[in-house]
Design an enzyme around this catalytic site. Sequence first.
Site, PDB file in Angstrom:
ATOM      1  N   HIS A  49       0.752  -1.369   0.131  1.00  0.00           N
ATOM      2  CA  HIS A  49      -0.286   0.086  -0.102  1.00  0.00           C
ATOM      3  C   HIS A  49       0.625   1.010  -0.130  1.00  0.00           C
ATOM      4  O   HIS A  49       2.165   1.460   0.128  1.00  0.00           O
ATOM      5  CB  HIS A  49      -0.816  -0.082   0.916  1.00  0.00           C
TER       6      HIS A  49
HETATM    7  C1  T46 Z   1       2.678   0.422   7.441  1.00  0.00           C
HETATM    8  C2  T46 Z   1       3.563  -0.737   7.903  1.00  0.00           C
HETATM    9  C3  T46 Z   1       4.762  -1.168   8.418  1.00  0.00           C
HETATM   10  C4  T46 Z   1      -5.080  -0.729  13.729  1.00  0.00           C
HETATM   11  O1  T46 Z   1      -6.346  -0.845  13.763  1.00  0.00           O
HETATM   12  N1  T46 Z   1      -4.182   0.173  13.993  1.00  0.00           N
HETATM   13  C5  T46 Z   1      -3.179   0.686  13.266  1.00  0.00           C
HETATM   14  O2  T46 Z   1      -2.773   1.891  13.604  1.00  0.00           O
HETATM   15  C6  T46 Z   1      -2.585  -0.389  12.034  1.00  0.00           C
HETATM   16  C7  T46 Z   1      -0.996  -0.195  11.435  1.00  0.00           C
HETATM   17  C8  T46 Z   1      -3.151  -1.098  11.558  1.00  0.00           C
HETATM   18  N2  T46 Z   1      -4.655  -1.599  12.762  1.00  0.00           N
HETATM   19  C9  T46 Z   1      -4.451  -2.903  12.000  1.00  0.00           C
HETATM   20  C10 T46 Z   1      -5.532  -2.751  10.529  1.00  0.00           C
HETATM   21  C11 T46 Z   1      -5.711  -4.396  10.061  1.00  0.00           C
HETATM   22  O3  T46 Z   1      -6.772  -4.866  10.474  1.00  0.00           O
HETATM   23  O4  T46 Z   1      -4.721  -4.192  11.932  1.00  0.00           O
HETATM   24  C12 T46 Z   1      -4.046  -4.786  10.508  1.00  0.00           C
HETATM   25  C13 T46 Z   1      -3.620  -5.595   9.942  1.00  0.00           C
HETATM   26  O5  T46 Z   1      -2.691  -3.888   9.666  1.00  0.00           O
HETATM   27  P1  T46 Z   1      -2.151  -3.636   7.988  1.00  0.00           P
HETATM   28  O6  T46 Z   1      -2.963  -4.749   6.735  1.00  0.00           O
HETATM   29  O7  T46 Z   1      -2.482  -2.534   7.394  1.00  0.00           O
HETATM   30  O8  T46 Z   1      -0.554  -4.354   8.437  1.00  0.00           O
HETATM   31  P2  T46 Z   1       0.436  -4.182   7.261  1.00  0.00           P
HETATM   32  O9  T46 Z   1       1.917  -4.684   8.153  1.00  0.00           O
HETATM   33  O10 T46 Z   1       0.400  -4.550   5.838  1.00  0.00           O
HETATM   34  O11 T46 Z   1       0.795  -2.383   7.380  1.00  0.00           O
HETATM   35  C14 T46 Z   1       0.995  -1.778   8.353  1.00  0.00           C
HETATM   36  C15 T46 Z   1       1.282  -0.785   8.275  1.00  0.00           C
HETATM   37  O12 T46 Z   1      -0.794  -0.188   8.461  1.00  0.00           O
HETATM   38  C16 T46 Z   1       1.880   0.421   7.239  1.00  0.00           C
HETATM   39  O13 T46 Z   1       0.721   1.978   7.607  1.00  0.00           O
HETATM   40  O14 T46 Z   1       3.447   0.898   7.001  1.00  0.00           O
HETATM   41  O15 T46 Z   1       2.572  -2.084   8.655  1.00  0.00           O
END
Ligand code: T46
Length: 134
Positions: A49
């Site tokens: 993303h």
């Molecule tokens: C990034 C990389 C390194 C939340 O509720 N609050 C938060 O602050 C974050 C970061 C995530 N979430 C929830 C949203 C999803 O349901 O946690 C779940 C996993 O998040 P995501 O699929 O976005 O995880 P990554 O590892 O793909 O990405 C995250 C960050 O979203 C992103 O900004 O840079 O970690």
Amino acid sequence: MDIKKIEFQQHGDSRGMLVVAEYQKEIPFTVKRIYYIYGADSETRRGFHSHKNLQQIYIAIHGSCKVTLTDGKTTETVCLDDAASGLYIGHNVWREIYDFSDDAVLLVLASEPYSEDDYIRTYDQFIQTQTENI
Ligand code: T46
């Protein structure tokens, strides 16, 4: 591309290491949120993303992982394996995070609270947005 490696202040002595990152010195934004990722492994792929406004600093405070970043024109892969440095990532940068060591802990400092509206989660939409921004 709006990324840069940041070296933190290191204070090491016989008691171990102490690493410091301060607002307006190493950290160019007010930190409004922190989170960390652990328990990932070499098969894990995260990210995929970009963010419309968010700025972040990634710090592999233990172990290592790789990050491939692109603004649609330039692509760079960075290996994070040093607890005393971080990777600043500005907005409008697509990132993919992978190749986590089993012991990896990736700490993230973020400039804004969590908002799903700030994410662009498909590469096609990211490229379209980048084209519109030119
Ligand atoms: C990034 C990389 C390194 C939340 O509720 N609050 C938060 O602050 C974050 C970061 C995530 N979430 C929830 C949203 C999803 O349901 O946690 C779940 C996993 O998040 P995501 O699929 O976005 O995880 P990554 O590892 O793909 O990405 C995250 C960050 O979203 C992103 O900004 O840079 O970690």
